[in-house]
Design a protein around this motif. Structure first.
Motif, PDB file in Angstrom:
ATOM      1  N   ILE A   9      13.570  19.771  -3.738  1.00 11.43           N
ATOM      2  CA  ILE A   9      14.564  20.638  -4.786  1.00 11.43           C
ATOM      3  C   ILE A   9      14.508  22.379  -4.541  1.00 11.43           C
ATOM      4  CG2 ILE A   9      13.554  21.271  -7.247  1.00 11.43           C
ATOM      5  CD1 ILE A   9      12.820  18.377  -7.971  1.00 11.43           C
ATOM      6  N   ILE A  10      13.348  22.739  -3.909  1.00 13.62           N
ATOM      7  CA  ILE A  10      12.880  23.595  -3.175  1.00 13.62           C
ATOM      8  C   ILE A  10      14.526  24.028  -2.060  1.00 13.62           C
ATOM      9  CG2 ILE A  10      11.700  24.813  -1.609  1.00 13.62           C
ATOM     10  CD1 ILE A  10       9.271  23.553  -2.518  1.00 13.62           C
ATOM     11  N   PHE A  11      14.536  23.252  -1.081  1.00 17.12           N
ATOM     12  CA  PHE A  11      15.451  23.392  -0.443  1.00 17.12           C
ATOM     13  C   PHE A  11      17.115  23.505  -1.240  1.00 17.12           C
ATOM     14  CE2 PHE A  11      12.645  22.697   3.823  1.00 17.12           C
ATOM     15  CZ  PHE A  11      13.571  23.110   4.590  1.00 17.12           C
ATOM     16  N   ALA A  12      17.180  22.495  -2.395  1.00 13.63           N
ATOM     17  CA  ALA A  12      18.669  22.066  -2.978  1.00 13.63           C
ATOM     18  C   ALA A  12      18.836  23.826  -4.003  1.00 13.63           C
ATOM     19  CB  ALA A  12      18.331  20.882  -3.229  1.00 13.63           C
ATOM     20  N   MET A  13      17.648  23.842  -4.224  1.00 11.40           N
ATOM     21  CA  MET A  13      17.765  25.143  -4.866  1.00 11.40           C
ATOM     22  C   MET A  13      17.613  26.728  -4.547  1.00 11.40           C
ATOM     23  SD  MET A  13      17.728  24.268  -8.426  1.00 11.40           S
ATOM     24  CE  MET A  13      18.559  22.480  -7.180  1.00 11.40           C
ATOM     25  N   VAL A  14      17.385  27.137  -3.767  1.00 11.83           N
ATOM     26  CA  VAL A  14      17.370  28.215  -2.969  1.00 11.83           C
ATOM     27  C   VAL A  14      18.300  28.365  -1.785  1.00 11.83           C
ATOM     28  CG1 VAL A  14      16.026  29.290  -0.932  1.00 11.83           C
ATOM     29  CG2 VAL A  14      14.472  27.934  -2.519  1.00 11.83           C
ATOM     30  N   PHE A  15      18.778  27.390  -1.278  1.00 11.02           N
ATOM     31  CA  PHE A  15      19.967  27.126  -0.505  1.00 11.02           C
ATOM     32  C   PHE A  15      21.114  27.038  -0.720  1.00 11.02           C
ATOM     33  CE2 PHE A  15      16.781  26.683   3.056  1.00 11.02           C
ATOM     34  CZ  PHE A  15      17.170  27.977   3.508  1.00 11.02           C
ATOM     35  N   GLY A  16      21.115  25.979  -1.856  1.00 13.50           N
ATOM     36  CA  GLY A  16      22.734  25.765  -2.675  1.00 13.50           C
ATOM     37  C   GLY A  16      21.972  27.619  -3.901  1.00 13.50           C
ATOM     38  N   GLY A  17      21.689  28.494  -3.958  1.00  9.96           N
ATOM     39  CA  GLY A  17      21.887  29.356  -4.576  1.00  9.96           C
ATOM     40  C   GLY A  17      22.740  29.858  -3.880  1.00  9.96           C
ATOM     41  N   TYR A  18      21.815  29.611  -2.793  1.00 11.90           N
ATOM     42  CA  TYR A  18      22.334  31.338  -2.071  1.00 11.90           C
ATOM     43  C   TYR A  18      24.030  30.938  -1.522  1.00 11.90           C
ATOM     44  CZ  TYR A  18      23.170  33.430   2.556  1.00 11.90           C
ATOM     45  OH  TYR A  18      23.527  33.914   3.914  1.00 11.90           O
ATOM     46  N   ILE A  19      24.445  29.655  -0.937  1.00 12.60           N
ATOM     47  CA  ILE A  19      25.971  29.189  -0.729  1.00 12.60           C
ATOM     48  C   ILE A  19      27.304  29.834  -1.927  1.00 12.60           C
ATOM     49  CG2 ILE A  19      27.553  27.352  -0.243  1.00 12.60           C
ATOM     50  CD1 ILE A  19      24.782  26.098   1.163  1.00 12.60           C
ATOM     51  N   ALA A  20      25.686  28.857  -2.984  1.00 14.23           N
ATOM     52  CA  ALA A  20      26.932  29.317  -4.760  1.00 14.23           C
ATOM     53  C   ALA A  20      27.528  29.967  -4.877  1.00 14.23           C
ATOM     54  CB  ALA A  20      26.163  28.445  -5.586  1.00 14.23           C
ATOM     55  N   GLY A  21      26.563  31.528  -4.060  1.00 12.63           N
ATOM     56  CA  GLY A  21      26.495  32.612  -3.915  1.00 12.63           C
ATOM     57  C   GLY A  21      27.200  33.771  -3.378  1.00 12.63           C
TER      58      GLY A  21
END
Length: 289
Positions: A9-21
């Motif tokens: 969850i940590i990796f998905a939310m942090v880097f997922g949010g970064y990529i989505a932005g």
């Protein structure tokens, strides 16, 4: 299992949010190996500098608790109460017969029924030492209770060392991230004659150091320390139960009352129900008959 889920969850939310932005992972991926050498290496070095070899081994072993969870399950608390019931009942029926069990628990037919408890030296020593005091007609239960309390506290403080050591590393990692970032800026200043796009990439790589220091500290290392602490706190109830039952025994309460004192002083989520314990004790009595 829940620990692995948390990491995902940590990796998905942090880097997922970064990529989505709109962020690009290339800068981070390129900088991570070099920044991790600086931050991770300094963190490992400071950890080794501030601990002896025994503490380092203890801490590395305790990291497994993050994923394994608590050692003592609800069924183990039921087994412990059954073990203490057998020992107290035998000690009152035949004080001489109890000696062979508390002097050599590894050869005891009673302890042998509970192999998981028998493997735990802390629990066995606490049981045998206190039962030995009771067999010597120790005339001041308050002193025994105080000794047990100090023993529990000393064992708890020793167990907590790994959590404190990991938390110290977590506290240092943001600053180590800044060190890595400063080194990156120094490197960038040495290439000040380069085009803006190259300088921008180099500055971005330097800032990855600050990001990794904070991310690793608060996303992983500090939660690891907190998880180890929570597991140690949870498992400490097992040894507190031993204290409660054996102190009640020193006050010469009835055997069933001693066991019930221990059961009721166990937190609800790991406490065996009255009926469950009653069935287990009936089985113990039928075996002894």
């Amino acid at each position: 299992m829940i620990g692995i889920v948390g990491i995902v969850i940590i990796f998905a939310m942090v880097f997922g949010g970064y990529i989505a932005g709109g962020g690009h992972m290339e800068v981070i991926i390129e900088a991570v190996p070099f920044e991790m050498i600086t931050i991770g290496g300094a963190a490992v070095g400071s950890f080794a500098l501030s601990n002896d070899m025994a503490s380092i081994k203890h801490t590395l072993k305790d990291i497994g608790k993050v994923f394994k969870g608590v050692k003592w399950k609800p069924s183990d608390y039921r087994d412990l109460l059954c073990l203490l019931f057998e020992l107290i009942r035998l000690a009152r029926q035949n004080p001489v017969a109890i000696e062979e069990h508390i002097e050599a628990p590894e050869n005891s037919s009673i302890f042998g029924k509970y192999p998981k408890i028998l493997k735990d030296h802390e629990a066995i020593e606490m049981i045998c030492d206190t039962m030995r005091s009771a067999s010597m007609n120790y005339d001041d239960p308050h002193q025994v209770e105080e000794v047990l309390e100090k023993q529990l506290d000393a064992n708890y403080q020793h167990a907590m060392h790994s959590s404190h050591a990991i938390q110290s590393v977590a506290d240092a990692m943001p600053a180590l991230g800044i060190v890595a970032a400063v080194l990156g800026v120094i490197k960038t200043m040495g290439s000040i004659d380069q085009p803006p796009e190259i300088l921008g990439e180099m500055i971005g790589g330097a800032l990855v150091g600050t990001f990794l220091g904070v991310f690793m500290a608060y996303g992983f290392v500090a939660p690891f320390a907190m998880r180890i602490k929570s597991v140690i706190d949870e498992d400490s109830h097992f040894y507190k139960l031993i204290r409660e039952v054996l102190v009640a025994n020193l006050y010469n309460h009835a055997t069933n009352i001693c066991i019930e004192v221990g059961r009721q002083n166990t937190p609800h989520h790991i406490r065996p129900s009255f009926s469950e314990l009653e069935e287990a004790l009936k089985a113990v009595k039928s075996e002894a008959a």
